[in-house]
Design a protein around this motif. Structure first.
Motif, short mmCIF file in Angstrom:
data_model
loop_
_atom_site.label_atom_id
_atom_site.label_comp_id
_atom_site.label_asym_id
_atom_site.label_seq_id
_atom_site.Cartn_x
_atom_site.Cartn_y
_atom_site.Cartn_z
N ARG A 52 40.61 2.42 -19.37
CA ARG A 52 39.10 2.51 -19.95
C ARG A 52 38.76 3.31 -21.13
NH1 ARG A 52 38.52 6.63 -14.36
NH2 ARG A 52 39.95 6.58 -15.56
N ARG A 112 38.81 0.28 -23.21
CA ARG A 112 37.51 -0.79 -23.36
C ARG A 112 36.04 0.68 -24.14
NH1 ARG A 112 34.24 -4.95 -23.17
NH2 ARG A 112 32.43 -4.50 -22.25
N LEU A 113 36.59 1.92 -24.12
CA LEU A 113 35.30 2.44 -24.21
C LEU A 113 35.43 2.81 -26.14
CD1 LEU A 113 33.18 4.72 -24.47
CD2 LEU A 113 35.27 6.27 -24.41
N VAL A 124 33.60 -0.88 -26.92
CA VAL A 124 32.19 -1.10 -27.07
C VAL A 124 31.56 -0.04 -27.67
CG1 VAL A 124 30.24 0.06 -25.10
CG2 VAL A 124 32.42 -0.99 -24.30
N ALA A 173 22.19 -2.11 -22.43
CA ALA A 173 23.68 -2.03 -21.99
C ALA A 173 25.00 -1.95 -21.87
CB ALA A 173 23.98 -4.06 -21.20
N LEU A 174 25.26 -2.01 -23.75
CA LEU A 174 26.28 -1.27 -23.77
C LEU A 174 26.55 -0.07 -23.69
CD1 LEU A 174 27.35 -3.49 -27.07
CD2 LEU A 174 28.38 -3.46 -24.56
N ARG A 200 24.98 2.13 -21.67
CA ARG A 200 24.65 2.53 -21.04
C ARG A 200 26.38 2.33 -20.16
NH1 ARG A 200 20.84 3.79 -17.40
NH2 ARG A 200 18.51 3.09 -18.58
N GLU A 201 26.79 1.31 -20.34
CA GLU A 201 28.14 1.29 -20.25
C GLU A 201 29.66 1.92 -20.91
OE1 GLU A 201 32.25 -2.15 -20.26
OE2 GLU A 201 30.03 -2.03 -21.88
N ALA A 202 29.03 2.52 -22.11
CA ALA A 202 29.80 3.77 -22.71
C ALA A 202 29.30 5.03 -22.31
CB ALA A 202 29.06 3.74 -24.24
N GLY A 241 28.72 5.22 -18.71
CA GLY A 241 29.69 5.61 -17.57
C GLY A 241 30.60 5.81 -18.34
N LEU A 242 31.62 4.65 -18.88
CA LEU A 242 32.74 5.30 -19.44
C LEU A 242 32.95 6.67 -19.73
CD1 LEU A 242 33.98 2.28 -21.40
CD2 LEU A 242 34.86 2.99 -18.84
N GLU A 283 33.02 9.17 -16.60
CA GLU A 283 34.06 9.10 -16.03
C GLU A 283 36.06 9.33 -16.76
OE1 GLU A 283 36.17 5.09 -14.51
OE2 GLU A 283 33.47 4.22 -14.10
#
Length: 259
Positions: A165, A168-169, A172, A185-186, A188-190, A192-193, A196
């Motif tokens: 993760r 991936r961060l 991203v 979208a990116l 929001r993914e960042a 979220g990571l 987490e």
């Protein structure tokens, strides 16, 4: 007898310099002859060569007159003082050259080698040069603030990169910083990571341990680097706040709103 141009050429200076020496009273200015020209004899040539020699050696013009009028002992003492000042200036310039060489040579002379190895590892997992530049600046601040502890933290930083993760961060964030567009979208993914990873660290007690040595100014400077790195940082923080978290270097859970 010499004209001002001939005098200047003989002594190896410019006519402008001769006129300046006249103006400040360093070189006597002769009277004009019947034809209206100033003529210079041998004493003026000797005086001008002495002035040029002292000036070339770094003696301030304001001190040259006193030195020319000084006896041998006073002259030697003045020269010794000038030599000492020049040696100090040479030492300062050498230090400056070494500092410039460090910057040119790259990270290995700006940061300790273990941190350089960590930055290289980030590059290997796909972090962009813009992300690496931000990381590098952050580590420069950290190493300056905690020089005796920073190397103890590096093994855990390498271990954290075993988490896919986090890898991936970095990828991203690199993708976000390599484009001028705002890809929500990116973002929001960042967000979220980040949340987490913060929640996992909180559950393991890692966030409290990281806050043991509090230094609000240093943490604020590190967060300011992140905020300044990209204009979309505020949007990312907004998305994190929606999930109940804030901060970069020292992430913290936001208090729940009162009902």
């Amino acid at each position: 007898m010499l004209t001002i141009g001939q005098l200047a050429a003989y002594a190896g200076v410019t006519v402008r310099a001769v006129r300046h020496y006249h103006q400040i009273g360093l070189l006597p200015e002769p009277e004009r002859d019947a034809s209206g020209y100033r003529r210079y004899g041998a004493p003026a040539v000797v005086a001008l060569i002495k002035i040029r020699t002292l000036a070339d050696a770094g003696v301030p013009l304001g001190r040259i007159a006193d030195m020319l009028a000084a006896g041998p002992a006073d002259f030697a003492e003045a020269i010794a003082g000038i030599d000492s000042r020049l040696r100090d200036e040479i030492d300062r310039l050498e230090r400056s050259r070494r500092q410039v060489a460090q910057l040119v040579a790259g990270d290995s002379l700006v940061l300790p080698q273990p941190i350089v190895a960590y930055l290289d590892r980030l590059r290997e997992i796909g972090a962009s040069e813009r992300v690496l530049a931000g990381e590098r600046d952050g580590w420069i601040l950290v190493a300056a603030r905690w020089p005796d502890q920073v190397l103890d933290w590096i093994p855990s930083k390498f271990a954290q990169l075993e988490d896919p993760r986090l890898v991936r961060l970095y990828r991203v964030l690199s993708a976000l910083m390599e484009t001028a567009e705002t890809d929500d979208a990116l973002l929001r993914e960042a967000a979220g990571l980040l949340v987490e990873l913060a929640e996992d660290a909180e559950a393991a007690g890692g966030l409290d341990a990281a806050a043991e040595e509090r230094d609000d100014t240093s943490y604020a400077l590190l967060d300011d680097l992140a905020d300044a790195a990209d204009k979309r940082a505020e949007r990312l923080r907004e998305l994190m706040r929606e999930r109940g978290w804030d901060g970069w270097t020292r992430m913290r859970r936001l208090p729940k709103p009162a009902r």
